[in-house]
Motif scaffolding. Sequence first.
Motif, mmCIF file in Angstrom:
data_model
loop_
_atom_site.group_PDB
_atom_site.id
_atom_site.type_symbol
_atom_site.label_atom_id
_atom_site.label_comp_id
_atom_site.label_asym_id
_atom_site.label_seq_id
_atom_site.Cartn_x
_atom_site.Cartn_y
_atom_site.Cartn_z
ATOM 1 N N HIS A 110 -6.695 -14.012 3.080
ATOM 2 C CA HIS A 110 -8.019 -14.218 2.487
ATOM 3 C C HIS A 110 -9.031 -13.163 2.933
ATOM 4 N N LEU A 111 -8.771 -12.499 4.061
ATOM 5 C CA LEU A 111 -9.703 -11.497 4.564
ATOM 6 C C LEU A 111 -9.548 -10.161 3.848
ATOM 7 N N GLY A 112 -8.489 -10.000 3.067
ATOM 8 C CA GLY A 112 -8.293 -8.776 2.307
ATOM 9 C C GLY A 112 -7.310 -7.826 2.960
ATOM 10 N N PRO A 113 -7.010 -6.703 2.298
ATOM 11 C CA PRO A 113 -6.024 -5.747 2.812
ATOM 12 C C PRO A 113 -6.481 -5.093 4.107
ATOM 13 N N ILE A 114 -5.523 -4.578 4.863
ATOM 14 C CA ILE A 114 -5.866 -3.920 6.118
ATOM 15 C C ILE A 114 -6.563 -2.595 5.828
ATOM 16 N N GLU A 115 -7.240 -2.070 6.818
ATOM 17 C CA GLU A 115 -7.907 -0.782 6.678
ATOM 18 C C GLU A 115 -6.901 0.352 6.871
ATOM 19 N N GLY A 116 -7.269 1.534 6.414
ATOM 20 C CA GLY A 116 -6.454 2.711 6.686
ATOM 21 C C GLY A 116 -5.361 2.987 5.683
ATOM 22 N N LEU A 117 -5.452 2.424 4.458
ATOM 23 C CA LEU A 117 -4.460 2.696 3.424
ATOM 24 C C LEU A 117 -4.970 3.800 2.502
ATOM 25 N N ASP A 118 -4.044 4.670 2.065
ATOM 26 C CA ASP A 118 -4.402 5.790 1.194
ATOM 27 C C ASP A 118 -3.505 5.816 -0.036
ATOM 28 N N ILE A 119 -4.095 6.093 -1.200
ATOM 29 C CA ILE A 119 -3.323 6.387 -2.407
ATOM 30 C C ILE A 119 -3.081 7.892 -2.412
ATOM 31 N N ARG A 120 -1.809 8.302 -2.434
ATOM 32 C CA ARG A 120 -1.490 9.732 -2.385
ATOM 33 C C ARG A 120 -0.482 10.085 -3.476
ATOM 34 N N SER A 121 -0.535 11.331 -3.922
ATOM 35 C CA SER A 121 0.466 11.835 -4.855
ATOM 36 C C SER A 121 1.787 12.019 -4.108
ATOM 37 N N CYS A 122 2.885 11.698 -4.789
ATOM 38 C CA CYS A 122 4.205 11.859 -4.202
ATOM 39 C C CYS A 122 5.202 12.130 -5.320
ATOM 40 N N ASP A 123 6.482 12.230 -4.974
ATOM 41 C CA ASP A 123 7.489 12.555 -5.983
ATOM 42 C C ASP A 123 7.686 11.430 -6.994
ATOM 43 N N LYS A 124 7.099 10.260 -6.734
ATOM 44 C CA LYS A 124 7.213 9.126 -7.657
ATOM 45 C C LYS A 124 5.963 8.995 -8.531
ATOM 46 N N GLY A 125 5.015 9.891 -8.363
ATOM 47 C CA GLY A 125 3.729 9.804 -9.061
ATOM 48 C C GLY A 125 2.635 9.564 -8.051
ATOM 49 N N PHE A 126 2.316 8.289 -7.818
ATOM 50 C CA PHE A 126 1.421 7.888 -6.747
ATOM 51 C C PHE A 126 2.162 6.931 -5.825
ATOM 52 N N GLY A 127 1.743 6.899 -4.571
ATOM 53 C CA GLY A 127 2.298 5.966 -3.604
ATOM 54 C C GLY A 127 1.203 5.505 -2.670
ATOM 55 N N LEU A 128 1.463 4.433 -1.935
ATOM 56 C CA LEU A 128 0.503 3.916 -0.963
ATOM 57 C C LEU A 128 0.986 4.269 0.437
ATOM 58 N N PHE A 129 0.122 4.894 1.236
ATOM 59 C CA PHE A 129 0.466 5.351 2.578
ATOM 60 C C PHE A 129 -0.517 4.761 3.586
ATOM 61 N N THR A 130 -0.108 4.769 4.847
ATOM 62 C CA THR A 130 -0.987 4.277 5.899
ATOM 63 C C THR A 130 -1.402 5.419 6.819
ATOM 64 N N ARG A 131 -2.657 5.412 7.237
ATOM 65 C CA ARG A 131 -3.152 6.420 8.166
ATOM 66 C C ARG A 131 -2.932 6.013 9.615
ATOM 67 N N SER A 132 -2.617 4.735 9.841
ATOM 68 C CA SER A 132 -2.483 4.248 11.212
ATOM 69 C C SER A 132 -1.227 3.388 11.370
ATOM 70 N N CYS A 252 16.155 5.618 -9.086
ATOM 71 C CA CYS A 252 15.435 5.359 -7.839
ATOM 72 C C CYS A 252 15.301 6.663 -7.058
ATOM 73 N N LEU A 253 14.102 6.934 -6.556
ATOM 74 C CA LEU A 253 13.824 8.155 -5.802
ATOM 75 C C LEU A 253 13.476 7.857 -4.350
ATOM 76 N N CYS A 254 13.929 6.692 -3.841
ATOM 77 C CA CYS A 254 13.508 6.274 -2.494
ATOM 78 C C CYS A 254 14.104 7.157 -1.396
ATOM 79 N N GLY A 255 15.283 7.747 -1.642
ATOM 80 C CA GLY A 255 15.880 8.635 -0.651
ATOM 81 C C GLY A 255 16.543 7.936 0.516
ATOM 82 N N ALA A 256 16.652 6.607 0.457
ATOM 83 C CA ALA A 256 17.292 5.865 1.553
ATOM 84 C C ALA A 256 18.800 6.083 1.540
ATOM 85 N N GLN A 257 19.426 5.965 2.724
ATOM 86 C CA GLN A 257 20.873 6.147 2.817
ATOM 87 C C GLN A 257 21.624 5.108 2.005
ATOM 88 N N ASN A 258 21.041 3.916 1.857
ATOM 89 C CA ASN A 258 21.697 2.836 1.117
ATOM 90 C C ASN A 258 21.179 2.721 -0.313
#
Length: 268
Positions: A110-132, A252-258
């Motif tokens: 209810h308090l909302g999303p955490i701080e420090g999230l960034d929308i960034r360009s990536c090989d999938k178009g846009f992605g959500l990243f964390t600064r912390s 899928c462009l996740c790049g994970a081993q599995n």
Amino acid sequence: MYDNYDHADDQLIYVPENILQHNDRSVEYMRLEEEYNSLNEQCQCKNICTQVTCKCIQRSGGYNYEAYQKDGKTKYRLISKSESYPVVECSNDCSCAVELRPLCGNRIVHLGPIEGLDIRSCDKGFGLFTRSFISSGTFVCEYAGEILTATEASKRHIINKREGKMNYIMCLREYSGSSTIVTIIDPSTFGNIGRYVNHSCDPNCHIVPVRSGSPIPKLCLFACKDISPDEEITFHFGLDDETVNESDRIKCLCGAQNCRGFIPYHKY
């Protein structure tokens, strides 16, 4: 809810919480609207909510979150329960929302999303990243958008495919005995920062349905492992219908081993 984020595209409309789709006057919509406007039982706690006094915590089968200290601040993480109980948070209609704001430890989403999230360009178009750094069990953000009927979801899926648009529709199925509860969310036009979270076959977050004031759950992203600064936030899109033709799938462009090779595909 405190949400200071916005979209990377000004043609999108930012909504911090779920809203209902347009009224198509169908019986299916009327049922959805009735459920959306139904209220869950509220707690009447005048002091700190406890398992003895709080109806919301009791409905959850015990505490939802545990408190811990980090950097001199009290933070909370989701408790893994041995038995299957719904996660029910105290809502704005509960007494603790007035008496204990913001001290109630059962009001995290209810308090909302955490701080420090960034929308960034990536090989999938846009992605959500964390600064912390994000600790495992931490609530990250909600996957919010329009709540759809199954019929409307199918229509939009067909249109997206025909027009070559990205499909953001998320279908969550909860199983309780012989019954199945289906929640469908589409953040394509109306949505929050959660719409930028991409799929991974080895994700660092998972979806947890959280109910707060309504029988319809919020689709909430919690970290399922520690997440490092500048790491992309990801979750697994769910069960896969392997009978779908390969031509209908998205690589899928996740790049994970599995990595399974294709993003999971499901019908509504």
